[in-house]
Design a protein around this motif. Structure first.
Motif, short mmCIF file in Angstrom:
data_model
loop_
_atom_site.label_atom_id
_atom_site.label_comp_id
_atom_site.label_asym_id
_atom_site.label_seq_id
_atom_site.Cartn_x
_atom_site.Cartn_y
_atom_site.Cartn_z
N VAL A 144 0.86 -1.19 0.00
CA VAL A 144 0.00 0.00 0.00
C VAL A 144 0.90 1.23 0.00
O VAL A 144 1.83 1.33 0.81
CB VAL A 144 -0.93 0.03 1.23
CG1 VAL A 144 -1.92 1.18 1.11
CG2 VAL A 144 -1.66 -1.30 1.39
N ILE A 145 0.64 2.16 -0.92
CA ILE A 145 1.45 3.38 -1.04
C ILE A 145 0.52 4.58 -0.97
O ILE A 145 -0.46 4.66 -1.71
CB ILE A 145 2.21 3.40 -2.38
CG1 ILE A 145 2.98 2.09 -2.59
CG2 ILE A 145 3.18 4.59 -2.43
CD1 ILE A 145 3.43 1.88 -4.01
N TRP A 146 0.82 5.49 -0.05
CA TRP A 146 0.00 6.69 0.13
C TRP A 146 0.66 7.90 -0.53
O TRP A 146 1.89 8.02 -0.53
CB TRP A 146 -0.19 6.97 1.62
CG TRP A 146 -1.11 6.04 2.31
CD1 TRP A 146 -2.48 6.17 2.47
CD2 TRP A 146 -0.77 4.81 2.97
NE1 TRP A 146 -2.99 5.10 3.17
CE2 TRP A 146 -1.97 4.25 3.50
CE3 TRP A 146 0.43 4.12 3.17
CZ2 TRP A 146 -1.97 3.05 4.20
CZ3 TRP A 146 0.43 2.92 3.85
CH2 TRP A 146 -0.77 2.40 4.38
N ARG A 147 -0.15 8.81 -1.02
CA ARG A 147 0.37 10.06 -1.56
C ARG A 147 0.63 11.03 -0.40
O ARG A 147 -0.07 12.02 -0.19
CB ARG A 147 -0.64 10.67 -2.54
CG ARG A 147 -0.06 11.83 -3.37
CD ARG A 147 -1.18 12.53 -4.14
NE ARG A 147 -1.76 11.68 -5.14
CZ ARG A 147 -1.32 11.57 -6.40
NH1 ARG A 147 -0.26 12.26 -6.78
NH2 ARG A 147 -1.93 10.78 -7.26
N HIS A 148 1.66 10.68 0.37
CA HIS A 148 2.00 11.48 1.55
C HIS A 148 3.49 11.36 1.81
O HIS A 148 3.98 10.29 2.16
CB HIS A 148 1.21 10.99 2.77
CG HIS A 148 1.45 11.79 4.01
ND1 HIS A 148 0.67 12.86 4.37
CD2 HIS A 148 2.41 11.69 4.97
CE1 HIS A 148 1.11 13.39 5.51
NE2 HIS A 148 2.18 12.68 5.89
N LEU A 149 4.20 12.45 1.61
CA LEU A 149 5.62 12.51 1.92
C LEU A 149 5.82 12.94 3.38
O LEU A 149 4.96 13.60 3.96
CB LEU A 149 6.34 13.51 1.00
CG LEU A 149 6.29 13.20 -0.50
CD1 LEU A 149 6.89 14.36 -1.29
CD2 LEU A 149 7.06 11.91 -0.80
N TRP A 150 6.96 12.57 3.94
CA TRP A 150 7.23 12.89 5.34
C TRP A 150 7.27 14.39 5.60
O TRP A 150 7.80 15.16 4.80
CB TRP A 150 8.57 12.27 5.75
CG TRP A 150 8.96 12.55 7.17
CD1 TRP A 150 8.59 11.83 8.27
CD2 TRP A 150 9.78 13.62 7.64
NE1 TRP A 150 9.14 12.40 9.41
CE2 TRP A 150 9.87 13.50 9.05
CE3 TRP A 150 10.44 14.68 7.01
CZ2 TRP A 150 10.61 14.38 9.83
CZ3 TRP A 150 11.17 15.57 7.79
CH2 TRP A 150 11.25 15.42 9.18
N ARG A 191 9.84 7.36 -0.77
CA ARG A 191 9.73 8.52 0.12
C ARG A 191 8.27 8.77 0.49
O ARG A 191 7.99 9.47 1.47
CB ARG A 191 10.36 9.74 -0.53
CG ARG A 191 11.87 9.60 -0.73
CD ARG A 191 12.48 10.84 -1.39
NE ARG A 191 11.83 11.12 -2.66
CZ ARG A 191 11.29 12.30 -2.97
NH1 ARG A 191 11.30 13.28 -2.10
NH2 ARG A 191 10.73 12.48 -4.15
N CYS A 192 7.35 8.19 -0.29
CA CYS A 192 5.94 8.19 0.10
C CYS A 192 5.75 7.12 1.17
O CYS A 192 6.34 6.04 1.09
CB CYS A 192 5.04 7.88 -1.10
SG CYS A 192 4.97 9.19 -2.34
N PHE A 193 4.93 7.41 2.16
CA PHE A 193 4.65 6.39 3.18
C PHE A 193 4.06 5.16 2.50
O PHE A 193 3.21 5.26 1.61
CB PHE A 193 3.68 6.94 4.22
CG PHE A 193 4.35 7.75 5.29
CD1 PHE A 193 4.97 7.14 6.37
CD2 PHE A 193 4.37 9.14 5.22
CE1 PHE A 193 5.59 7.88 7.35
CE2 PHE A 193 4.99 9.90 6.20
CZ PHE A 193 5.61 9.28 7.28
N HIS A 194 4.52 3.98 2.92
CA HIS A 194 4.04 2.73 2.34
C HIS A 194 4.09 1.64 3.40
O HIS A 194 4.72 1.79 4.45
CB HIS A 194 4.84 2.34 1.10
CG HIS A 194 6.32 2.23 1.32
ND1 HIS A 194 7.16 3.33 1.44
CD2 HIS A 194 7.15 1.15 1.44
CE1 HIS A 194 8.40 2.94 1.62
NE2 HIS A 194 8.42 1.61 1.62
#
Length: 223
Positions: A144-150, A191-194
């Protein structure tokens, strides 16, 4: 490639990543540099572990180098070329076989944040994660990969002592869920939360390595 590699790996014992940091445990065959990072630096024992790693892979008796095969396919149409990166003139690990049957927690991977200065003998401008799937479960095991960088405020969601974060860190961000088949490979922005969901059924084993894009346009890999 798949049949010969998984046939050899299934005869070998896998080891766990450092259990204080990685829980639930993730098994692997090979050495990852993340287990040899202290205060942003690569510790000397990485090179000792890497030498053993290379001997263990050679002992599989494969008729080819699976990581070289993956690199060749990945770089076939890339004009800048691709090779294993170096640190202090020494080649990094080519990659590892990972078995996260109990899943990976929500996290991100970014060498620019994990390590002080340049990890490699080159400046990286972007990073990717490559995985080629040798065995997949009958259910579960999705990436699962979210469109959210740290962001700095995300640290409020970090699990103490762990590489992972509470899933609340991604909020209502858009996401994609991947359930690769045997023989498929994916290249993602780590770098995207996964995360990886727990597996049910067969072992989930994939060859993996990091890919960095250097200032010169060359692709550099490491395990």
């Amino acid at each position: 490639m798949v049949e010969e590699t998984i046939g050899a790996l299934e005869t070998r014992a896998f080891e766990a990543y450092g259990r204080k940091r990685v829980d639930p445990p993730v098994m692997r065959f090979g050495v990852g540099v993340s287990d040899h990072c202290r205060n942003g630096l690569v510790t000397d024992d990485y090179w000792t572990a890497l030498e053993r790693h290379r001997k263990d892979w050679a002992a599989l008796g494969l008729s080819f180098d699976p990581f070289e095969t993956c690199r060749a396919a990945l770089g076939a149409d890339w004009p800048g070329g691709i090779r294993v990166g170096t640190r202090g003139g020494r080649s990094m690990g080519a990659g590892v076989a990972r078995e996260p049957n109990q899943g990976f927690q929500v996290h991100f991977d970014d060498a620019l944040r994990e390590f002080s200065g340049d990890l490699l003998d080159a400046t990286l401008v972007s990073q990717f994660a490559f995985n080629a799937y040798l065995s997949v479960p009958s259910a579960g095991g999705e990436t699962v990969i979210w469109r959210h960088l740290w962001h700095p405020e995300d640290e409020a969601f970090r699990i103490p002592g762990s590489y992972g974060y509470d899933e609340a860190v991604v909020g209502d961000a858009e996401f994609v869920e991947l359930a690769p088949e045997v023989g498929e490979a994916v290249l993602i922005n780590p770098r995207c939360f996964h995360a990886v969901r727990p597996s049910r059924g067969a072992r989930r084993i994939a060859l993996g390595f990091a890919v960095g894009l250097s200032l010169t346009g060359e692709l550099l890999t490491w395990g």
